[in-house]
Scaffold this motif. Structure first.
Motif, PDB file in Angstrom:
ATOM      1  N   THR A   1      -4.841  -2.335  -4.243  1.00 13.19           N
ATOM      2  CA  THR A   1      -5.149  -1.292  -3.323  1.00 13.19           C
ATOM      3  C   THR A   1      -5.454  -0.140  -4.130  1.00 13.19           C
TER       4      THR A   1
ATOM      5  N   GLN B   1     -14.639   2.946   4.515  1.00 14.94           N
ATOM      6  CA  GLN B   1     -14.543   4.387   4.012  1.00 14.94           C
ATOM      7  C   GLN B   1     -16.092   4.865   4.043  1.00 14.94           C
TER       8      GLN B   1
ATOM      9  N   SER C   1      -8.887   2.102  -3.883  1.00 16.47           N
ATOM     10  CA  SER C   1      -9.174   3.386  -3.139  1.00 16.47           C
ATOM     11  C   SER C   1      -9.596   4.593  -4.480  1.00 16.47           C
TER      12      SER C   1
ATOM     13  N   ARG D   1      -6.177  -0.013   6.945  1.00 15.76           N
ATOM     14  CA  ARG D   1      -7.092  -0.801   6.345  1.00 15.76           C
ATOM     15  C   ARG D   1      -6.417  -2.152   5.964  1.00 15.76           C
TER      16      ARG D   1
ATOM     17  N   ASP E   1       0.832  -1.225   0.213  1.00 17.31           N
ATOM     18  CA  ASP E   1      -0.110  -0.074   0.001  1.00 17.31           C
ATOM     19  C   ASP E   1       0.940   1.188  -0.090  1.00 17.31           C
TER      20      ASP E   1
ATOM     21  N   ARG F   1      -5.654   4.559   5.264  1.00 16.18           N
ATOM     22  CA  ARG F   1      -5.777   3.564   4.345  1.00 16.18           C
ATOM     23  C   ARG F   1      -4.832   2.503   4.482  1.00 16.18           C
TER      24      ARG F   1
ATOM     25  N   ASN G   1     -13.465  -2.888   2.311  1.00 17.17           N
ATOM     26  CA  ASN G   1     -12.698  -1.522   2.214  1.00 17.17           C
ATOM     27  C   ASN G   1     -13.724  -0.477   1.944  1.00 17.17           C
TER      28      ASN G   1
ATOM     29  N   ASP H   1      -1.446   8.478   3.269  1.00 16.75           N
ATOM     30  CA  ASP H   1      -3.100   8.255   3.809  1.00 16.75           C
ATOM     31  C   ASP H   1      -2.904   6.977   4.611  1.00 16.75           C
TER      32      ASP H   1
END
Length: 271
Positions: A258, A200, A262, A141, A120, A138, A196, A135
């Motif tokens: 990822t 969010q 995102s 996560r 990530d 993120r 995910n 981030d």
């Protein structure tokens, strides 16, 4: 009879006298190293004629000479094996393999989490401008997904595959690959995108819209990437190391997935 004995003794003495006369002497009064009429075997070094004596003693005691040689070789082999084992147990690799055997689920889960963290961060670094910051929410996560979901499921999935397909021949390897592409891979992609998106703050309709947009392209790209990785994993790796190998291959895949997870919400794109 007495005369015959005297004649034999006299002939033996004459023969010995002649043999001493034929031997050449050096200036120091010793026999020449290469006598012309003497026995050359007398000049051999002592270690060279000790071997028959040792073998003869071994025969007298009832021990086979071959058992002595094989015993020496086995002792040398056991010493070499012990040395190799001590080197194998030392270092990080030995420690990690020991943890895989003693605490397999925990070790594989932590490994998966670390790989997801690295992937990530790499995924955020590639498109990142110099003024932007990482981030870390993120990243957290992704780390939680690798620790709590992917790591344990990989452990049980590979064990399940080894139970229903215990062989590692070519046909069995293709069966495992097909199971991974049709069952495990799609299921884990759905779980990944849904979880995910939920973390969010997306609702059910938004999660469904995301799956419609991102799931099929992700699965098509996975078909181009994972078959070769699965073939190497199932064909050449032992079961307890297959999650580690799969996680190693998943580093590049995780960078991609990822990034896909995102992306903006589908509603934000259509509005």
């Amino acid at each position: 009879m007495t005369g015959a004995l005297f004649r034999n003794a006299a002939s033996d003495a004459a023969r010995i006298f002649r043999s001493h006369r034929t031997g050449t002497t050096n200036p120091f009064g010793k026999l020449d190293p290469l006598p012309r009429g003497g026995d050359v075997r007398r000049l051999q070094s002592r270690p060279y004629f000790r071997t028959p004596q040792i073998l003869g003693k071994a025969k007298e005691t009832g021990v086979s000479p071959y058992s002595l040689v094989s015993g020496f070789c086995s002792a040398s082999s056991s010493t070499s094996t012990a040395t190799t084992a001590s080197f194998a147990k030392a270092g990080f690799i030995g420690w990690y393999l020991g943890m895989v055997k003693s605490r397999p689920v925990f070790t594989k889960s932590v490994t998966s989490s670390l790989i997801y963290i690295a992937a990530d961060l790499s995924s955020q670094t590639i498109p990142q401008a110099s003024v932007e910051s990482y981030d870390f929410v993120r990243t957290a996560r992704m780390a939680g997904y690798g620790l709590l979901i992917l790591g344990p499921t990989l452990h049980y999935w590979f064990n399940f595959m080894s139970r229903i397909f215990p062989k590692r021949d070519l046909i069995t390897t293709f069966k495992k690959m097909a199971m991974g592409q049709t069952v495990y891979g799609p299921a884990m992609n759905v779980v990944f995108f849904s979880l995910n998106a939920a973390l969010q703050g997306e609702n059910g309709s938004e999660i469904v819209a995301r799956l419609k947009r991102d799931l099929l392209p992700t699965m098509l790209n996975g078909v181009m990437y994972w078959p070769l990785c699965d073939f190497i994993t199932f064909r050449f790796c032992p079961v307890h190391l297959q999650p580690l190998v799969s996680n190693s291959f998943s580093y590049l895949w995780t960078i991609y997935i990822t990034y896909m997870a995102s992306r903006e919400k589908p509603t934000a794109i259509t509005s």
